[in-house]
Design a protein around this motif. Structure first.
Motif, PDB file in Angstrom:
ATOM      1  N   ALA A 257       0.816  -1.195  -0.062  1.00 43.99           N
ATOM      2  CA  ALA A 257       0.003  -0.117  -0.056  1.00 43.99           C
ATOM      3  C   ALA A 257       0.859   1.198   0.008  1.00 43.99           C
ATOM      4  CB  ALA A 257      -0.905   0.042   1.402  1.00 43.99           C
ATOM      5  N   VAL A 258       0.354   2.470  -0.901  1.00 46.03           N
ATOM      6  CA  VAL A 258       1.116   3.507  -0.969  1.00 46.03           C
ATOM      7  C   VAL A 258       0.251   4.546   0.337  1.00 46.03           C
ATOM      8  CG1 VAL A 258       1.694   5.629  -2.291  1.00 46.03           C
ATOM      9  CG2 VAL A 258       2.052   3.241  -2.978  1.00 46.03           C
ATOM     10  N   VAL A 259       0.837   5.361   1.099  1.00 48.07           N
ATOM     11  CA  VAL A 259       0.302   6.149   2.125  1.00 48.07           C
ATOM     12  C   VAL A 259       0.367   7.587   1.946  1.00 48.07           C
ATOM     13  CG1 VAL A 259      -0.124   6.506   4.547  1.00 48.07           C
ATOM     14  CG2 VAL A 259       0.166   4.378   3.811  1.00 48.07           C
ATOM     15  N   ASP A 260      -0.511   8.400   1.714  1.00 45.42           N
ATOM     16  CA  ASP A 260      -0.428   9.683   1.921  1.00 45.42           C
ATOM     17  C   ASP A 260      -0.857  10.113   3.232  1.00 45.42           C
ATOM     18  OD1 ASP A 260       0.197  10.241  -0.824  1.00 45.42           O
ATOM     19  OD2 ASP A 260      -1.818  10.261  -1.463  1.00 45.42           O
ATOM     20  N   SER A 261       0.019  10.511   4.066  1.00 45.44           N
ATOM     21  CA  SER A 261      -0.195  10.869   5.654  1.00 45.44           C
ATOM     22  C   SER A 261       0.108  12.324   5.888  1.00 45.44           C
ATOM     23  CB  SER A 261       0.728   9.995   6.586  1.00 45.44           C
ATOM     24  OG  SER A 261       0.703  10.216   7.721  1.00 45.44           O
ATOM     25  N   ARG A 262      -1.099  12.865   6.585  1.00 45.09           N
ATOM     26  CA  ARG A 262      -0.755  14.304   6.898  1.00 45.09           C
ATOM     27  C   ARG A 262       0.477  14.702   7.930  1.00 45.09           C
ATOM     28  NH1 ARG A 262      -4.716  17.832   5.950  1.00 45.09           N
ATOM     29  NH2 ARG A 262      -6.429  16.006   6.347  1.00 45.09           N
ATOM     30  N   GLN A 263       0.514  13.470   8.993  1.00 42.03           N
ATOM     31  CA  GLN A 263       1.290  13.821  10.005  1.00 42.03           C
ATOM     32  C   GLN A 263       2.916  13.638   9.266  1.00 42.03           C
ATOM     33  OE1 GLN A 263       1.379  14.421  13.082  1.00 42.03           O
ATOM     34  NE2 GLN A 263       3.384  13.993  13.563  1.00 42.03           N
ATOM     35  N   VAL A 264       3.051  12.536   8.316  1.00 38.17           N
ATOM     36  CA  VAL A 264       4.343  12.472   7.611  1.00 38.17           C
ATOM     37  C   VAL A 264       4.520  13.836   6.774  1.00 38.17           C
ATOM     38  CG1 VAL A 264       5.493  11.150   6.025  1.00 38.17           C
ATOM     39  CG2 VAL A 264       4.185  10.043   7.703  1.00 38.17           C
ATOM     40  N   PHE A 265       3.657  14.332   6.221  1.00 38.32           N
ATOM     41  CA  PHE A 265       3.876  15.306   5.362  1.00 38.32           C
ATOM     42  C   PHE A 265       4.256  16.643   6.028  1.00 38.32           C
ATOM     43  CE2 PHE A 265       2.058  19.329   3.639  1.00 38.32           C
ATOM     44  CZ  PHE A 265       2.547  19.590   2.501  1.00 38.32           C
ATOM     45  N   GLU A 266       3.773  16.736   7.285  1.00 36.09           N
ATOM     46  CA  GLU A 266       4.094  17.723   8.289  1.00 36.09           C
ATOM     47  C   GLU A 266       5.532  17.573   8.893  1.00 36.09           C
ATOM     48  OE1 GLU A 266       0.703  18.263  10.631  1.00 36.09           O
ATOM     49  OE2 GLU A 266      -0.736  19.366   8.971  1.00 36.09           O
ATOM     50  N   ASN A 267       5.879  16.486   9.272  1.00 37.72           N
ATOM     51  CA  ASN A 267       7.035  16.103   9.962  1.00 37.72           C
ATOM     52  C   ASN A 267       7.754  14.763   8.937  1.00 37.72           C
ATOM     53  OD1 ASN A 267       6.325  17.710  12.511  1.00 37.72           O
ATOM     54  ND2 ASN A 267       4.657  16.242  12.174  1.00 37.72           N
ATOM     55  N   PRO A 268       8.239  15.282   7.985  1.00 36.74           N
ATOM     56  CA  PRO A 268       8.580  14.290   7.115  1.00 36.74           C
ATOM     57  C   PRO A 268      10.129  13.527   7.926  1.00 36.74           C
ATOM     58  CG  PRO A 268       9.326  16.312   6.269  1.00 36.74           C
ATOM     59  CD  PRO A 268       8.516  16.572   7.420  1.00 36.74           C
ATOM     60  N   PRO A 269      10.319  12.200   7.721  1.00 35.02           N
ATOM     61  CA  PRO A 269      11.597  11.612   8.405  1.00 35.02           C
ATOM     62  C   PRO A 269      12.901  12.061   7.592  1.00 35.02           C
ATOM     63  CG  PRO A 269      10.521  10.128   6.869  1.00 35.02           C
ATOM     64  CD  PRO A 269       9.584  11.327   6.730  1.00 35.02           C
ATOM     65  N   PRO A 270      14.080  12.137   8.190  1.00 35.04           N
ATOM     66  CA  PRO A 270      15.080  12.191   7.809  1.00 35.04           C
ATOM     67  C   PRO A 270      15.456  11.413   6.283  1.00 35.04           C
ATOM     68  CG  PRO A 270      15.646  11.092   9.667  1.00 35.04           C
ATOM     69  CD  PRO A 270      14.071  11.486   9.621  1.00 35.04           C
ATOM     70  N   ASP A 271      16.320  11.916   5.454  1.00 34.34           N
ATOM     71  CA  ASP A 271      16.421  10.976   4.114  1.00 34.34           C
ATOM     72  C   ASP A 271      17.011   9.795   4.810  1.00 34.34           C
ATOM     73  OD1 ASP A 271      15.523  13.162   2.769  1.00 34.34           O
ATOM     74  OD2 ASP A 271      17.585  13.877   2.071  1.00 34.34           O
ATOM     75  N   SER A 272      17.747   9.544   5.717  1.00 36.48           N
ATOM     76  CA  SER A 272      18.292   8.170   5.993  1.00 36.48           C
ATOM     77  C   SER A 272      17.362   7.432   6.389  1.00 36.48           C
ATOM     78  CB  SER A 272      19.398   8.479   7.294  1.00 36.48           C
ATOM     79  OG  SER A 272      18.813   9.055   8.251  1.00 36.48           O
ATOM     80  N   GLU A 273      16.380   7.591   6.822  1.00 39.14           N
ATOM     81  CA  GLU A 273      15.178   6.514   7.041  1.00 39.14           C
ATOM     82  C   GLU A 273      14.055   6.311   5.927  1.00 39.14           C
ATOM     83  OE1 GLU A 273      13.228   7.852  10.491  1.00 39.14           O
ATOM     84  OE2 GLU A 273      14.970   8.104  11.633  1.00 39.14           O
ATOM     85  N   VAL A 274      14.509   6.890   4.737  1.00 43.15           N
ATOM     86  CA  VAL A 274      13.531   6.587   3.584  1.00 43.15           C
ATOM     87  C   VAL A 274      14.302   5.616   2.707  1.00 43.15           C
ATOM     88  CG1 VAL A 274      12.526   7.694   1.652  1.00 43.15           C
ATOM     89  CG2 VAL A 274      13.036   9.141   3.772  1.00 43.15           C
ATOM     90  N   PRO A 275      13.590   4.266   2.639  1.00 43.91           N
ATOM     91  CA  PRO A 275      14.534   3.291   1.929  1.00 43.91           C
ATOM     92  C   PRO A 275      14.529   3.683   0.448  1.00 43.91           C
ATOM     93  CG  PRO A 275      12.708   2.404   3.404  1.00 43.91           C
ATOM     94  CD  PRO A 275      12.541   3.917   3.526  1.00 43.91           C
ATOM     95  N   LEU A 276      13.461   4.275  -0.100  1.00 44.51           N
ATOM     96  CA  LEU A 276      13.698   4.559  -1.585  1.00 44.51           C
ATOM     97  C   LEU A 276      14.603   5.535  -1.822  1.00 44.51           C
ATOM     98  CD1 LEU A 276      12.248   4.248  -4.271  1.00 44.51           C
ATOM     99  CD2 LEU A 276      10.788   6.338  -3.667  1.00 44.51           C
ATOM    100  N   LEU A 277      15.301   6.305  -1.056  1.00 40.47           N
ATOM    101  CA  LEU A 277      16.368   7.074  -1.368  1.00 40.47           C
ATOM    102  C   LEU A 277      17.580   6.568  -1.254  1.00 40.47           C
ATOM    103  CD1 LEU A 277      15.520  10.489   0.438  1.00 40.47           C
ATOM    104  CD2 LEU A 277      15.305   9.933  -1.902  1.00 40.47           C
ATOM    105  N   ARG A 278      17.761   5.420  -0.658  1.00 35.21           N
ATOM    106  CA  ARG A 278      18.943   4.283  -0.596  1.00 35.21           C
ATOM    107  C   ARG A 278      19.046   3.679  -1.823  1.00 35.21           C
ATOM    108  NH1 ARG A 278      17.188   3.324   4.969  1.00 35.21           N
ATOM    109  NH2 ARG A 278      16.456   1.570   4.262  1.00 35.21           N
ATOM    110  N   THR A 279      17.976   3.277  -2.735  1.00 36.12           N
ATOM    111  CA  THR A 279      17.950   2.741  -3.970  1.00 36.12           C
ATOM    112  C   THR A 279      17.977   3.848  -5.312  1.00 36.12           C
ATOM    113  OG1 THR A 279      15.835   2.232  -3.891  1.00 36.12           O
ATOM    114  CG2 THR A 279      17.129   0.740  -2.885  1.00 36.12           C
ATOM    115  N   ASN A 280      17.405   4.933  -4.697  1.00 32.52           N
ATOM    116  CA  ASN A 280      17.329   5.871  -6.079  1.00 32.52           C
ATOM    117  C   ASN A 280      17.345   7.147  -5.322  1.00 32.52           C
ATOM    118  OD1 ASN A 280      14.878   3.636  -6.367  1.00 32.52           O
ATOM    119  ND2 ASN A 280      15.510   4.175  -8.371  1.00 32.52           N
TER     120      ASN A 280
END
Length: 948
Positions: A257-280
């Motif tokens: 599932a892909v999620v559009d979250s208001r909480q994540v949008f307002e408080n995004p995680p650091p790039d180090s915690e985003v798996p997609l950025l490690r591969t792309n």
């Protein structure tokens, strides 16, 4: 006396003078306030219409905490915003839908959303639409879908509709409606709107009200077509106050599932915690994109608007200073020096400029609020909120205040230089015009044009804006000389226009600023209108029609539906604006029907019209040296080459009448007249004799074409398989054809017309596909719905297709700016000509004193306004073309760069003059100003003693 004491006195005198001459002061305030109003309204509208990322998120998820969507590709990795994602591993087959409910965080509440395409009854007939099962009454749906009238559904027999659907269907709240595909009846309980899409035509029902009963009925009755709902999505509300956090998103990603979250949008995680950025890692780059043409146009228009604010106030203070000349002379007799005289005039600029700035910002805000619904409907979506940026509004207000000072600066210098005697008597003396100013202005004008053109060719929006402003300043310096030449044009004219021209030339100090004000306003309008017209012409060129102009196509979906063509034709001819022409079309294929889906790739036959190799047959832009060739071509040369028969169908091989790439139809001579628009007796005779007509000459060689067919029959095609057992049979036929002229190669959907008997001789299968009709206009919604109802009553399976036209009708922002520029244009013409009339009041009094008929006074006043408005409009039109042409050069540069990357991309960037807008500004506005001035001028006036 201190400096501040002197300024207090000057401001007090300026305030009292403004109150004493209320009419003139009101015109001055209006002159300053009008452009401030326009800039304020444009700023608020632009900021409000440009939805922020947070508002875009709310449009997707409403008041919920998150939106869960099945990606349909197994486990995924996504960006925090949910706008970009990728599969963890590429699925090998079709991924089944996932059950979302176990994915939600513990204690969360969710509502589903699922849509299905269906046909429904209307007051006119039947319409195709989308029905969405969604709990519209739930609080999570707020701000995503809002109730406008009536009530939300209260059961499974009610639904709500968007207002555009109700309007097109001729229905209202309380109407009954039937889903014809399932036969179930409902009541429209309310009207709703989607704030993010005000033009959506949809129906909404509670979950389980439409799809489940339809599926159950289809399971019982095989004649009822089964529904094909889209994947379900879920709005989710978390149990606590923390919302849907990043760890919840990662858990949902593992399930697919892909999620559009208001909480994540307002408080995004650091790039180090985003798996997609490690591969792309490239996803970390900014993905915001703004159209280059829109941003460039906006910069230029804003720059010209700022210049317009400065120019519009000039005539007001020039007139005001002369009207107060006697008062300034009295100040000199009382011991006031030149500095104090200048301070009084500048004080008037400060007082009236401040009032005008505050009034402009206030009225601009109020007008934007008042017209907000209309602007939102124009933009196609609701504003999240009115975006008021205090810093920008303060800058606009300060700009209006500074404008008052700058506009009063030149009159203050002139007033300070005048002798007391000239001020008291009102005599202006005789002064020679400066020869340096017009020469300098012409040089500055040429320099500005060169800068703007260079900015356009180099792609610099800053240079385009700067060059346009410099060119307008140069033209402004030339206005006194241009006005001086007007007096020579009236030698053979009647009395009133001759006096108006000579008065304008004699009073250049009054006429030139007024002309400059109108010129500045018109320049912005013409610049925007020219750019928009050119962009729309480019969009129309890029649009690929599915049918020729003035035609509609009645099409059958299969062989069973083709048997109902006679009844469907009657429905079309009875309900639509058919002009009488009709051509019946059949399709041809080899082997098994390629329009039917088979599991094996080679289960259907193929039919191919082979294009010969060599010059005249192969598109030069589709070869190895295409990029080098594209680099040498101009936009017009590229456009002409893409219209040649060899290149015209490289990107558009399929069309309306064929699902494969051959674009061969079976028809007779009626098709030439009704659809192809080919009036050629020889072509009609060729079809009658059994000779095919080839519309694209690139496929012919020595008057013949090569037709290759592979007759393959699927095991599931039992009827044809039995008649044609064994392996696939390949045939290659050389056919003598009649070749049409090159311009007919662009005919949508048809490459060759094959006579029925020739198709049978070649062993091809044919089946009636539909009919083409000539119509005098595009069918209305009511006509389409009536026709659909008649076809459905006859058994269905057929539909009518028409050209939808180009969807890109210009940027909303440019349209809004055009509206405000037009308002400023009309207002500037009215106010500046009114000021010119006020300044010439003494001359009109003298005219009456010497015995001139009353009508002369009226006509003179009207022609004075006409001269000012017409001269300003013509100069403004010339000034507005500079930035418009430069902006199109910017677009041309971008298009040429894109063409070198992809040689098939069009670099056609036309410059189209908006003759309707120019005609309105050059004819209607000046005439209207002149007529109004004549109408509101009193014919008779009580004579008063004239000073001096």
């Amino acid at each position: 006396m201190s400096v501040f004491t002197g300024w207090r006195a000057a401001l007090r005198i300026a305030r009292r003078d403004a109150l004493r001459a209320k009419g003139r002061s009101a015109l001055v305030v209006a002159m300053i306030a009008l452009p401030v109003l326009g800039v304020t309204a444009a700023d608020i509208t632009y900021r409000s219409a440009d939805m922020t990322p947070a508002e875009q998120l709310t449009a997707r998820i409403g008041s919920a905490d998150a939106l869960y969507t099945d990606a349909g590709m197994g486990p995924v990795r996504q960006m925090p915003g949910g706008d970009m994602y990728d599969s963890v591993k590429q699925p090998t087959g079709e991924v089944p839908p996932i059950d979302m409910r176990p994915v939600f965080p513990r204690g969360a509440r969710a509502i589903s959303e699922q849509s299905v395409s269906a046909t429904v009854s209307t007051s006119y007939g039947i319409a195709s639409t989308e029905i969405v099962e969604f709990k519209t009454s739930d609080r999570m749906a707020r701000k995503r879908i809002d109730l406008v009238e009536g009530a939300f559904p209260r059961g499974t027999d009610e639904l709500v509709a968007t207002e555009p659907f109700l309007k097109s269907a001729g229905l209202h709240v309380g109407s009954g409606i039937t889903v014809t595909t399932s036969g179930r009846k409902y009541t429209i309980s309310g009207a709703v709107e989607l704030p993010a899409d005000l033009e959506a035509k949809q129906l909404y029902a509670d979950p389980g009200a439409v799809i489940a009963p339809w599926q159950a009925l289809a399971a019982r009755d095989k004649k009822v077509p089964a529904p094909h709902p889209g994947p379900a999505r879920w709005l989710v509300e978390a149990a606590g106050q923390g919302g849907i956090v990043w760890k919840d998103v990662l858990a949902a990603n593992k399930a697919g599932a892909v999620v559009d979250s208001r909480q994540v949008f307002e408080n995004p995680p650091p790039d180090s915690e985003v798996p997609l950025l490690r591969t792309n890692p490239q996803y970390a780059e900014s993905r915001t994109y703004e159209s280059g043409e829109t941003s460039t146009a906006l910069i230029t228009v804003v720059a010209m608007a700022l210049l317009e604010v400065v120019l519009l106030a000039g005539p007001a203070f020039a007139v005001g200073a002369r009207r107060s000349r006697r008062q300034l002379g009295l100040l000199g007799t009382c011991g006031g020096d030149r500095g104090q005289v200048r301070a009084v005039v500048l004080g008037g600029g400060l007082v009236l400029g401040g009032v005008g700035a505050v009034a402009g910002v206030t009225v601009g805000l109020l007008l934007t609020v008042a017209f907000r619904p209309m602007i939102e409907n124009w933009a196609g979506h609701r504003f999240g909120s009115l975006a008021l940026r205090p810093a920008e509004l303060l800058v606009i207000a300060v700009l209006g205040l500074v404008t008052g000072l700058l506009a009063a600066f030149a009159p203050a210098i002139v007033a300070g230089r005048q002798s007391v005697l000239e001020s008291l008597t009102g005599r202006r003396g005789v002064r020679r015009s400066s020869r340096v100013l017009p020469v300098t202005g012409a040089c500055v004008l040429a320099l500005g044009v060169l800068i703007a053109v260079y900015g356009g060719t180099s792609g610099s929006s800053v240079l385009v804006a700067g060059g346009s402003v410099v060119a307008e300043l140069g033209l402004l310096a030339c206005i006194p000389v241009i006005v001086g030449l007007l007096g020579r044009l009236g030698r053979r004219l009647p009395l009133s226009p001759r006096m108006a021209l000579r008065d304008a030339a004699r009073n250049r100090g009054r006429t030139a600023p007024a002309v400059a004000a109108v010129m500045a306003a018109v320049a912005g309008s013409v610049a925007i209108a020219t750019y928009m017209s050119s962009s729309l012409a480019e969009s129309d060129y890029a649009y690929m029609p599915s049918l020729t102009t003035g035609t509609i196509f009645l099409s059958a979906s299969d062989a069973e539906a083709a048997g109902r063509l006679p009844a469907a034709r009657s429905a079309v001819e009875h309900n639509m604006a058919v002009t009488g022409g009709r051509a019946d079309i059949s399709r041809a294929w080899a082997g098994s029907d390629c329009n039917v889906y088979y599991e094996e790739e080679n289960d259907c036959g193929t039919l191919e019209l082979v294009k010969p190799a060599g010059k005249g047959h192969t598109c030069p832009l589709d070869t190895d040296g295409a990029k080098e060739l594209a680099a040498r071509l101009s936009a017009d040369e590229h456009r002409a080459m893409m219209r040649t028969p060899a290149c015209v169908d490289v990107h558009t091989s399929t069309g309306t009448f064929s699902m494969d790439s051959n674009n061969i139809v079976v028809g007779d001579a009626a098709l030439l007249d009704t659809y192809v628009k080919l009036d050629d007796p020889a072509a009609a005779a060729a079809l009658k004799a059994g000779t095919p007509v080839l519309l694209n000459e690139a496929y012919a060689q020595h008057g013949e074409v090569t037709l290759k067919a592979v007759h393959t029959y699927s095991p599931k095609d039992k009827q044809n398989r039995k008649a044609h057992p064994g392996p696939a049979r390949k045939t290659t036929d050389r056919l003598k054809v009649y070749v049409a002229k090159p311009e007919y190669a662009t005919t949508p959907g048809i490459r060759m017309i094959l006579p029925q008997r020739t198709a049978e001789r070649l062993g091809l299968h044919t089946q009636p596909q539909g009919s083409v009709y000539a119509v005098d206009r595009r069918p209305t919604d009511a006509e389409e719905q009536r026709t659909s109802a008649a076809i459905d009553q006859a058994g269905g399976g057929l539909w009518v297709q028409s050209n939808q036209g180009s969807n890109d009708r210009g940027s909303t922002i440019l349209l809004i700016l055009t509206l405000f520029a037009g308002v400023v244009t009309v207002g500037a013409a009215a106010i500046t000509t009114g000021l010119a009339k006020a300044d010439a009041e003494a001359d009109l009094t003298t005219l009456s004193a010497v015995g001139a008929p009353p009508r002369v006074r009226r006509t003179l006043s009207g022609f004075q306004c006409l001269v000012v408005a017409l001269t300003g409009v013509l100069l403004g039109t010339a000034a507005g073309l500079v930035p418009a042409v430069a902006l199109r050069l910017v677009d041309l540069r971008q298009a040429m760069e894109q063409m070198r990357i992809d040689p098939m991309e069009s670099a056609y960037t036309p410059i189209v003059l908006p003759w309707a807008t120019i005609g309105l500004l050059a004819v209607v506005v000046p005439l209207l100003a002149g007529v109004l001035a004549a109408a509101f001028t009193r014919s008779r006036l009580a004579l008063a003693r004239r000073a001096g």
